[in-house]
Enzyme design. Structure first.
Site, PDB file in Angstrom:
ATOM      1  N   SER A   1       0.822  -1.215   0.000  1.00 53.25           N
ATOM      2  CA  SER A   1       0.000   0.000   0.000  1.00 53.25           C
ATOM      3  C   SER A   1       0.855   1.264   0.000  1.00 53.25           C
ATOM      4  O   SER A   1       0.423   2.306  -0.476  1.00 53.25           O
ATOM      5  CB  SER A   1      -0.955   0.006   1.196  1.00 53.25           C
ATOM      6  OG  SER A   1      -0.238  -0.058   2.406  1.00 53.25           O
TER       7      SER A   1
ATOM      8  N   ASN B   1       1.692  -4.595 -14.565  1.00 52.23           N
ATOM      9  CA  ASN B   1       0.719  -5.660 -14.816  1.00 52.23           C
ATOM     10  C   ASN B   1      -0.334  -5.710 -13.704  1.00 52.23           C
ATOM     11  O   ASN B   1      -1.181  -6.580 -13.695  1.00 52.23           O
ATOM     12  CB  ASN B   1       1.392  -7.020 -14.985  1.00 52.23           C
ATOM     13  CG  ASN B   1       2.201  -7.461 -13.788  1.00 52.23           C
ATOM     14  OD1 ASN B   1       2.421  -6.710 -12.841  1.00 52.23           O
ATOM     15  ND2 ASN B   1       2.667  -8.688 -13.830  1.00 52.23           N
TER      16      ASN B   1
ATOM     17  N   ASP C   1       2.824 -19.170 -11.559  1.00 53.90           N
ATOM     18  CA  ASP C   1       2.290 -20.506 -11.278  1.00 53.90           C
ATOM     19  C   ASP C   1       3.419 -21.492 -11.005  1.00 53.90           C
ATOM     20  O   ASP C   1       4.596 -21.143 -11.076  1.00 53.90           O
ATOM     21  CB  ASP C   1       1.337 -20.984 -12.373  1.00 53.90           C
ATOM     22  CG  ASP C   1       2.028 -21.306 -13.690  1.00 53.90           C
ATOM     23  OD1 ASP C   1       3.254 -21.554 -13.706  1.00 53.90           O
ATOM     24  OD2 ASP C   1       1.334 -21.337 -14.715  1.00 53.90           O
TER      25      ASP C   1
ATOM     26  N   TYR D   1       6.721 -22.100 -13.181  1.00 57.76           N
ATOM     27  CA  TYR D   1       7.829 -21.141 -13.198  1.00 57.76           C
ATOM     28  C   TYR D   1       8.744 -21.467 -12.024  1.00 57.76           C
ATOM     29  O   TYR D   1       8.730 -20.807 -10.990  1.00 57.76           O
ATOM     30  CB  TYR D   1       7.272 -19.711 -13.094  1.00 57.76           C
ATOM     31  CG  TYR D   1       8.276 -18.625 -13.392  1.00 57.76           C
ATOM     32  CD1 TYR D   1       8.723 -18.396 -14.682  1.00 57.76           C
ATOM     33  CD2 TYR D   1       8.762 -17.815 -12.377  1.00 57.76           C
ATOM     34  CE1 TYR D   1       9.629 -17.388 -14.965  1.00 57.76           C
ATOM     35  CE2 TYR D   1       9.670 -16.803 -12.642  1.00 57.76           C
ATOM     36  CZ  TYR D   1      10.096 -16.594 -13.938  1.00 57.76           C
ATOM     37  OH  TYR D   1      10.998 -15.593 -14.205  1.00 57.76           O
TER      38      TYR D   1
END
Length: 144
Positions: free
Chosen positions: A64, A76, A82, A85
């Site tokens: 934050s 992105n 996942d 990788y």
């Protein structure tokens, strides 16, 4: 408790822990010194590689305070890593865009992640009308 194999880039990278012992999110840190000019893009090395359990993925988002402290935006918006990788060169990085000149130091906390199970298989059932009460608007605000 799930076990996750982790590799650190070097001994200077602070080891992962839960956020102040009060959250199930875990901070990730810059693994390099980074100087960015306004408008520059960079893949910031996070200093870790992991072998997630089969059926799991990591969701990576900014902290934050990241924008306030560093003037960077994760381009992105949410990174997803996942379990495939997991090779010896599959280091985690954060793609950022600087909105002002900034400097990020090694071990600065810039993002956070959590591990989630993959979404279960679902089937969509088409209908003429939904049966839940009409909330009358947009999201929880009720505005059109």
């Amino acid at each position: 408790m799930k076990q996750i194999k982790i590799q650190y880039l070097d001994d200077e990278i602070k080891r992962l822990t839960y956020i102040d012992g009060k959250s199930d999110w875990i901070d990730l840190r810059a693994a390099e010194e980074v100087t960015l000019k306004k408008g520059e893009f960079r893949m910031i090395h996070l200093g870790v590689a992991m072998q997630l359990p089969k059926g799991y993925e990591a969701h990576i988002v900014p902290r934050s305070s990241t924008f306030k402290n560093f003037g960077i935006i994760q381009v992105n918006h949410m990174g997803v890593v996942d379990e495939t990788y997991a090779g010896p060169n599959d280091w985690w990085r954060m793609p950022v865009l600087a909105v002002r000149d900034t400097q990020i130091h090694k071990n600065d906390r810039i993002c956070q992640f959590r591990i989630m199970e993959h979404q279960p298989q679902i089937r969509f059932e088409e209908c003429e009308q939904l049966e839940a009460p009409d909330r009358g608007g947009f999201g929880s605000t009720g505005m059109n």
